[in-house]
Scaffold this motif. Structure first.
Motif, mmCIF file in Angstrom:
data_model
loop_
_atom_site.group_PDB
_atom_site.id
_atom_site.type_symbol
_atom_site.label_atom_id
_atom_site.label_comp_id
_atom_site.label_asym_id
_atom_site.label_seq_id
_atom_site.Cartn_x
_atom_site.Cartn_y
_atom_site.Cartn_z
ATOM 1 N N ASP A 24 -0.221 0.856 5.931
ATOM 2 C CA ASP A 24 0.694 2.004 5.822
ATOM 3 C C ASP A 24 0.470 2.941 6.717
ATOM 4 O OD1 ASP A 24 2.431 4.072 5.374
ATOM 5 O OD2 ASP A 24 2.120 4.145 3.276
ATOM 6 N N HIS A 38 0.105 2.616 -5.322
ATOM 7 C CA HIS A 38 0.580 3.332 -4.050
ATOM 8 C C HIS A 38 2.163 3.486 -4.156
ATOM 9 C CE1 HIS A 38 1.963 2.975 0.225
ATOM 10 N NE2 HIS A 38 0.856 2.996 0.786
ATOM 11 N N ARG A 40 4.659 3.082 -2.434
ATOM 12 C CA ARG A 40 5.428 1.982 -2.126
ATOM 13 C C ARG A 40 5.249 0.668 -2.658
ATOM 14 N NH1 ARG A 40 7.622 2.692 4.051
ATOM 15 N NH2 ARG A 40 8.416 4.899 4.089
ATOM 16 N N ASP A 42 5.359 -1.460 -6.095
ATOM 17 C CA ASP A 42 5.776 -1.268 -7.499
ATOM 18 C C ASP A 42 5.570 -2.882 -8.051
ATOM 19 O OD1 ASP A 42 7.012 -1.169 -10.199
ATOM 20 O OD2 ASP A 42 8.879 -1.069 -9.447
ATOM 21 N N VAL A 57 3.329 -1.913 4.056
ATOM 22 C CA VAL A 57 4.604 -1.204 3.481
ATOM 23 C C VAL A 57 4.906 0.087 4.564
ATOM 24 C CG1 VAL A 57 3.995 -1.565 1.102
ATOM 25 C CG2 VAL A 57 2.843 0.341 2.119
ATOM 26 N N SER A 59 7.208 0.273 6.541
ATOM 27 C CA SER A 59 8.769 0.469 6.729
ATOM 28 C C SER A 59 9.528 0.347 5.431
ATOM 29 C CB SER A 59 9.414 -0.507 7.728
ATOM 30 O OG SER A 59 8.700 0.008 9.127
ATOM 31 N N GLY A 60 8.968 -0.050 4.495
ATOM 32 C CA GLY A 60 9.651 -0.180 3.025
ATOM 33 C C GLY A 60 8.839 -0.543 1.848
ATOM 34 N N GLY A 61 9.286 -0.749 0.873
ATOM 35 C CA GLY A 61 8.354 -1.085 -0.411
ATOM 36 C C GLY A 61 8.364 -2.375 -0.750
ATOM 37 N N THR A 63 8.147 -4.995 -4.156
ATOM 38 C CA THR A 63 8.126 -5.017 -5.299
ATOM 39 C C THR A 63 8.049 -6.375 -5.999
ATOM 40 O OG1 THR A 63 9.848 -3.346 -5.697
ATOM 41 C CG2 THR A 63 9.848 -4.706 -7.478
ATOM 42 N N GLU A 96 11.010 3.764 9.434
ATOM 43 C CA GLU A 96 10.574 4.346 8.017
ATOM 44 C C GLU A 96 11.050 3.719 6.766
ATOM 45 O OE1 GLU A 96 8.277 7.033 7.774
ATOM 46 O OE2 GLU A 96 7.956 7.107 9.732
ATOM 47 N N THR A 97 12.274 3.116 6.646
ATOM 48 C CA THR A 97 12.612 2.876 5.456
ATOM 49 C C THR A 97 13.832 1.538 5.909
ATOM 50 O OG1 THR A 97 14.532 4.278 5.588
ATOM 51 C CG2 THR A 97 12.608 4.919 4.273
ATOM 52 N N ASP A 100 12.391 -3.434 2.783
ATOM 53 C CA ASP A 100 11.900 -3.738 1.417
ATOM 54 C C ASP A 100 11.715 -5.194 1.205
ATOM 55 O OD1 ASP A 100 11.964 -1.010 0.843
ATOM 56 O OD2 ASP A 100 13.829 -1.351 -0.187
#
Length: 159
Positions: A24, A38, A40, A42, A57, A59-61, A63, A96-97, A100
């Protein structure tokens, strides 16, 4: 002295195999024993993640649902750079986002697989070892394999 060194090396080796590497750009890249906390990441408490895994992570998360697991040396890449830039601007231009990775319940990702974002893998899917899973949506209850990973067959469950 020799025994102390051997003990220290064994502790280091055990640590490196136990925890995945979290990448990250907001935080130092490291083997993180606290990776589940962390911001980002889950993952359900039943998720198994090998210590050789890389979880990017930037640019995204990421899960992961209950009872999902990664084989050895898997990479989940929720990170990318701005390809419209050149040189240092591209290198430093981490988006940044929006990238995911969502992995459903009971998903098995085989050893050496790479999952690229944005990506959703449905419940109880299987990703064959060594596969490269491109960005996209993958239906649950199916096997995907290859480079790029493609649908192979629907799983007939016994229960």
């Amino acid at each position: 002295m020799r025994d102390q060194f051997a003990h220290m090396m064994r502790e280091i080796f055990d640590f490196l195999w136990k925890y995945p590497r979290v990448q990250d750009h907001h935080r130092k890249n490291k083997f993180d024993k606290d990776w589940r906390n962390h911001p980002r990441i889950d993952v359900h408490e039943t998720v198994d993640c090998d210590g050789e895994a890389v979880l990017n992570v930037a640019s995204g998360g990421i899960t992961m649902g209950e009872y999902s697991f990664l084989g050895q040396r898997c990479m989940l890449i929720a990170g990318t750079h701005d390809i419209t830039k050149k040189g240092k601007l591209r290198k430093d231009g981490v988006i940044e986002t929006g990238y995911d990775i969502t992995i459903g319940k009971g998903v098995f990702i085989g050893a050496g697989s790479i999952v690229l974002s944005p990506c959703t893998i449905g419940d109880h899917a299987v990703i064959g070892a060594g596969s490269v899973v491109p960005a996209g949506e993958y239906e649950g209850g199916c096997i995907y394999a290859g480079s790029p990973a493609v649908f192979k067959k629907r799983i007939t469950f016994t229960e």
